[in-house]
Write a protein that holds these residues in place. Sequence first.
Motif, PDB file in Angstrom:
ATOM      1  N   ALA A  73       0.841  -1.195   0.000  1.00  0.00           N
ATOM      2  CA  ALA A  73       0.000   0.000   0.000  1.00  0.00           C
ATOM      3  C   ALA A  73       0.875   1.243   0.000  1.00  0.00           C
ATOM      4  O   ALA A  73       1.763   1.390   0.846  1.00  0.00           O
ATOM      5  CB  ALA A  73      -0.919  -0.008   1.216  1.00  0.00           C
ATOM      6  N   ASP A  74       0.639   2.133  -0.974  1.00  0.00           N
ATOM      7  CA  ASP A  74       1.411   3.371  -1.040  1.00  0.00           C
ATOM      8  C   ASP A  74       0.571   4.600  -0.718  1.00  0.00           C
ATOM      9  O   ASP A  74       1.057   5.735  -0.785  1.00  0.00           O
ATOM     10  CB  ASP A  74       2.053   3.531  -2.423  1.00  0.00           C
ATOM     11  N   GLY A  75      -0.717   4.385  -0.366  1.00  0.00           N
ATOM     12  CA  GLY A  75      -1.568   5.492   0.001  1.00  0.00           C
ATOM     13  C   GLY A  75      -2.077   6.313  -1.155  1.00  0.00           C
ATOM     14  O   GLY A  75      -2.823   7.285  -0.962  1.00  0.00           O
ATOM     15  N   ARG A  76      -1.758   5.910  -2.391  1.00  0.00           N
ATOM     16  CA  ARG A  76      -2.210   6.674  -3.553  1.00  0.00           C
ATOM     17  C   ARG A  76      -2.801   5.777  -4.625  1.00  0.00           C
ATOM     18  O   ARG A  76      -3.960   5.896  -4.988  1.00  0.00           O
ATOM     19  CB  ARG A  76      -1.040   7.485  -4.123  1.00  0.00           C
ATOM     20  N   ARG A  77      -2.008   4.823  -5.104  1.00  0.00           N
ATOM     21  CA  ARG A  77      -2.497   3.912  -6.143  1.00  0.00           C
ATOM     22  C   ARG A  77      -3.016   2.620  -5.542  1.00  0.00           C
ATOM     23  O   ARG A  77      -3.998   2.060  -6.021  1.00  0.00           O
ATOM     24  CB  ARG A  77      -1.381   3.620  -7.152  1.00  0.00           C
ATOM     25  N   VAL A  78      -2.361   2.125  -4.504  1.00  0.00           N
ATOM     26  CA  VAL A  78      -2.794   0.933  -3.773  1.00  0.00           C
ATOM     27  C   VAL A  78      -3.080   1.351  -2.337  1.00  0.00           C
ATOM     28  O   VAL A  78      -2.186   1.831  -1.636  1.00  0.00           O
ATOM     29  CB  VAL A  78      -1.733  -0.174  -3.811  1.00  0.00           C
ATOM     30  N   ARG A 136     -16.096 -18.271 -15.016  1.00  0.00           N
ATOM     31  CA  ARG A 136     -16.107 -19.122 -16.212  1.00  0.00           C
ATOM     32  C   ARG A 136     -14.715 -19.490 -16.703  1.00  0.00           C
ATOM     33  O   ARG A 136     -14.565 -20.161 -17.722  1.00  0.00           O
ATOM     34  CB  ARG A 136     -16.873 -18.422 -17.333  1.00  0.00           C
ATOM     35  N   GLY A 137     -13.690 -19.023 -15.981  1.00  0.00           N
ATOM     36  CA  GLY A 137     -12.328 -19.341 -16.368  1.00  0.00           C
ATOM     37  C   GLY A 137     -11.730 -18.365 -17.350  1.00  0.00           C
ATOM     38  O   GLY A 137     -10.587 -18.553 -17.799  1.00  0.00           O
ATOM     39  N   GLU A 138     -12.474 -17.328 -17.685  1.00  0.00           N
ATOM     40  CA  GLU A 138     -11.949 -16.323 -18.598  1.00  0.00           C
ATOM     41  C   GLU A 138     -11.008 -15.385 -17.844  1.00  0.00           C
ATOM     42  O   GLU A 138     -11.128 -15.178 -16.641  1.00  0.00           O
ATOM     43  CB  GLU A 138     -13.103 -15.523 -19.212  1.00  0.00           C
ATOM     44  N   THR A 139     -10.089 -14.804 -18.571  1.00  0.00           N
ATOM     45  CA  THR A 139      -9.151 -13.845 -17.994  1.00  0.00           C
ATOM     46  C   THR A 139      -9.445 -12.459 -18.549  1.00  0.00           C
ATOM     47  O   THR A 139      -9.500 -12.270 -19.764  1.00  0.00           O
ATOM     48  CB  THR A 139      -7.701 -14.235 -18.309  1.00  0.00           C
ATOM     49  N   VAL A 140      -9.674 -11.507 -17.651  1.00  0.00           N
ATOM     50  CA  VAL A 140      -9.962 -10.140 -18.078  1.00  0.00           C
ATOM     51  C   VAL A 140      -8.971  -9.193 -17.420  1.00  0.00           C
ATOM     52  O   VAL A 140      -8.408  -9.485 -16.357  1.00  0.00           O
ATOM     53  CB  VAL A 140     -11.403  -9.734 -17.714  1.00  0.00           C
ATOM     54  N   THR A 141      -8.760  -8.066 -18.078  1.00  0.00           N
ATOM     55  CA  THR A 141      -7.869  -7.036 -17.555  1.00  0.00           C
ATOM     56  C   THR A 141      -8.685  -5.845 -17.089  1.00  0.00           C
ATOM     57  O   THR A 141      -9.564  -5.365 -17.819  1.00  0.00           O
ATOM     58  CB  THR A 141      -6.860  -6.588 -18.624  1.00  0.00           C
ATOM     59  N   VAL A 142      -8.423  -5.401 -15.893  1.00  0.00           N
ATOM     60  CA  VAL A 142      -9.115  -4.247 -15.328  1.00  0.00           C
ATOM     61  C   VAL A 142      -8.078  -3.182 -15.014  1.00  0.00           C
ATOM     62  O   VAL A 142      -7.120  -3.433 -14.284  1.00  0.00           O
ATOM     63  CB  VAL A 142      -9.889  -4.611 -14.038  1.00  0.00           C
ATOM     64  N   GLU A 143      -8.269  -2.000 -15.582  1.00  0.00           N
ATOM     65  CA  GLU A 143      -7.396  -0.874 -15.269  1.00  0.00           C
ATOM     66  C   GLU A 143      -8.165   0.138 -14.437  1.00  0.00           C
ATOM     67  O   GLU A 143      -9.332   0.428 -14.708  1.00  0.00           O
ATOM     68  CB  GLU A 143      -6.869  -0.226 -16.545  1.00  0.00           C
ATOM     69  N   ALA A 144      -7.511   0.662 -13.420  1.00  0.00           N
ATOM     70  CA  ALA A 144      -8.161   1.626 -12.532  1.00  0.00           C
ATOM     71  C   ALA A 144      -7.126   2.589 -11.989  1.00  0.00           C
ATOM     72  O   ALA A 144      -5.928   2.267 -11.911  1.00  0.00           O
ATOM     73  CB  ALA A 144      -8.878   0.909 -11.384  1.00  0.00           C
ATOM     74  N   GLU A 145      -7.602   3.752 -11.619  1.00  0.00           N
ATOM     75  CA  GLU A 145      -6.708   4.754 -11.033  1.00  0.00           C
ATOM     76  C   GLU A 145      -6.256   4.335  -9.640  1.00  0.00           C
ATOM     77  O   GLU A 145      -5.173   4.717  -9.186  1.00  0.00           O
ATOM     78  CB  GLU A 145      -7.441   6.090 -10.981  1.00  0.00           C
ATOM     79  N   ARG A 146      -7.101   3.512  -8.974  1.00  0.00           N
ATOM     80  CA  ARG A 146      -6.773   3.126  -7.602  1.00  0.00           C
ATOM     81  C   ARG A 146      -7.234   1.703  -7.339  1.00  0.00           C
ATOM     82  O   ARG A 146      -8.304   1.297  -7.791  1.00  0.00           O
ATOM     83  CB  ARG A 146      -7.432   4.087  -6.618  1.00  0.00           C
ATOM     84  N   LEU A 147      -6.416   0.950  -6.615  1.00  0.00           N
ATOM     85  CA  LEU A 147      -6.779  -0.387  -6.131  1.00  0.00           C
ATOM     86  C   LEU A 147      -6.987  -0.301  -4.629  1.00  0.00           C
ATOM     87  O   LEU A 147      -6.088   0.105  -3.887  1.00  0.00           O
ATOM     88  CB  LEU A 147      -5.677  -1.404  -6.440  1.00  0.00           C
ATOM     89  N   LEU A 148      -8.197  -0.678  -4.190  1.00  0.00           N
ATOM     90  CA  LEU A 148      -8.519  -0.656  -2.768  1.00  0.00           C
ATOM     91  C   LEU A 148      -8.625  -2.097  -2.289  1.00  0.00           C
ATOM     92  O   LEU A 148      -9.492  -2.844  -2.721  1.00  0.00           O
ATOM     93  CB  LEU A 148      -9.838   0.089  -2.541  1.00  0.00           C
ATOM     94  N   VAL A 149      -7.716  -2.498  -1.412  1.00  0.00           N
ATOM     95  CA  VAL A 149      -7.661  -3.868  -0.916  1.00  0.00           C
ATOM     96  C   VAL A 149      -8.446  -3.961   0.390  1.00  0.00           C
ATOM     97  O   VAL A 149      -8.107  -3.302   1.379  1.00  0.00           O
ATOM     98  CB  VAL A 149      -6.206  -4.330  -0.696  1.00  0.00           C
ATOM     99  N   ALA A 150      -9.507  -4.770   0.377  1.00  0.00           N
ATOM    100  CA  ALA A 150     -10.371  -4.937   1.556  1.00  0.00           C
ATOM    101  C   ALA A 150     -10.643  -6.424   1.746  1.00  0.00           C
ATOM    102  O   ALA A 150     -11.771  -6.887   1.616  1.00  0.00           O
ATOM    103  CB  ALA A 150     -11.662  -4.156   1.385  1.00  0.00           C
ATOM    104  N   VAL A 151      -9.581  -7.170   2.041  1.00  0.00           N
ATOM    105  CA  VAL A 151      -9.689  -8.627   2.138  1.00  0.00           C
ATOM    106  C   VAL A 151      -9.640  -9.116   3.581  1.00  0.00           C
ATOM    107  O   VAL A 151      -9.286 -10.262   3.846  1.00  0.00           O
ATOM    108  CB  VAL A 151      -8.575  -9.302   1.306  1.00  0.00           C
TER     109      VAL A 151
END
Length: 473
Positions: A158-163, A258-273
């Motif tokens: 986590a860098d506080g900006r992108r992640v 379904r086993g497909e692979t998709v690419t998601v681009e975003a300005e920010r990744l918010l990890v809430a696991v």
Amino acid sequence: MTQTEKVTDTDVLVIGGGTGGYSTALRAAGLGLRVLLVERDKVGGTCLHRGCIPSKAMLHAAELVDGIAEARERWGIKANLESVDWPALVATRDDIVDRNHRGVVGHLTHAAVEVVHGSAELTGPRSARISGYGEVTARRGIVLATGSRPRMLPGLVADGRRVVTSDDALFAPGLPESVLVLGGGAIGVEYASLHRSMGARVTLVEAADRLVPLEDVDVSRHLTRGLKKRGIDVRAGARLLETVVLDDGVRATVRTPRGETVTVEAERLLVAVGRAPVTDGLGLAAAGLATDGRGHVAPADWDRLETVVPGVHVVGDLLPPPSLGLAHASFAEGLLVAETLAGLRTAPVDYAAVPRVTYSAPQTASVGLSEAQARDAGHDVVVNTMPLSAVAKGMVHGQGGMVKVVAERSGRVLGVHLVGPNVSEMIAESQLIVGWDAEPSDVAHHIHAHPTLSEAVGEAFLTLAGRGLHQQA
């Protein structure tokens, strides 16, 4: 707070000043015990400073934004959102947090709780060394209330900006145009909802086959429907395979059910696991304690929340299930432990009767067993689901939702599950129904105001009691 003199011995030593810790301290002091509370940051903990309070302040602002859109699109009120003054919004949020913090400090001062700023390390079953302060002995006992921190996925920092994590998401700079939220529990759903209200493009990824997987399946279904209706890209049963941090955001590779692979681009990744208990530097071994496989400190006696070491108690996020890691549950745990240390007889925390709320749009609120849990426990159950759109006030709100009641076929109510607007304010009635072992016929005798959303709760019980009015069995 400042200390006028150092305390070397006390009745109760509380390590950690979050909701569990300060509630223990306040109640113990109110019962005449001398209390020393150690906190290395600010009293109030994660809930007050980084979680419950600031996030709900922001979610209230999000409701106002959503209301402008509803006014224009549904009610013919010609209103438009000009802009969001982010610094002003943040200033209001921070003022709410600050006033709450000053309130907690004032309560502790009034109760004569000695508060020490520092870290505590256990040196025995009744003693601890406090950084910059010295050794303290506790005659009655020690309460561990050191809380939790966000879990992080391997390889991600986590860098506080992108992640960002749930601890720093509210304090990241500005409003992102797009967000990838990883984790579909309550925290992830709330942040997905918040960012969508503020205009962001949101993708919500959950590894389980449904959102809020610990809730009733119908709660998940109605919640998912509501979020999708708002334009959130919900991907349940999906897994994050890879994340690349870019200069201006993130690029994630996600595998769909379904086993497909998709690419998601975003300005920010918010990890809430999820969140992990904080025990580093606590010196558990010196007191004869150890953590379990997930880092919790388990009580040997749940009725007293006392560990295998007599006099050492645990509250809050350090506890494993069935504790819920919820602030209001930790308040109850703090009261229980304080009264136990004061020598009072008190009832254990009934975790099944603790309400669970997700403050998204739509909201969810539940108490008791889900339908699946009730059946797995061997109950012969009857279930009734009442759509909120079946009552007039539900039509006014126009957001859908439901009331679901799970009861024994010839007995008490086992669980109540709500989805819709403002259901966080409707769950208290159901908490009493479940906590007091009421039967549907007991509830059916009580009259609900018309027109209200809570009327749907009353109607659901009327039907189960064989007295259906607007809903027939």
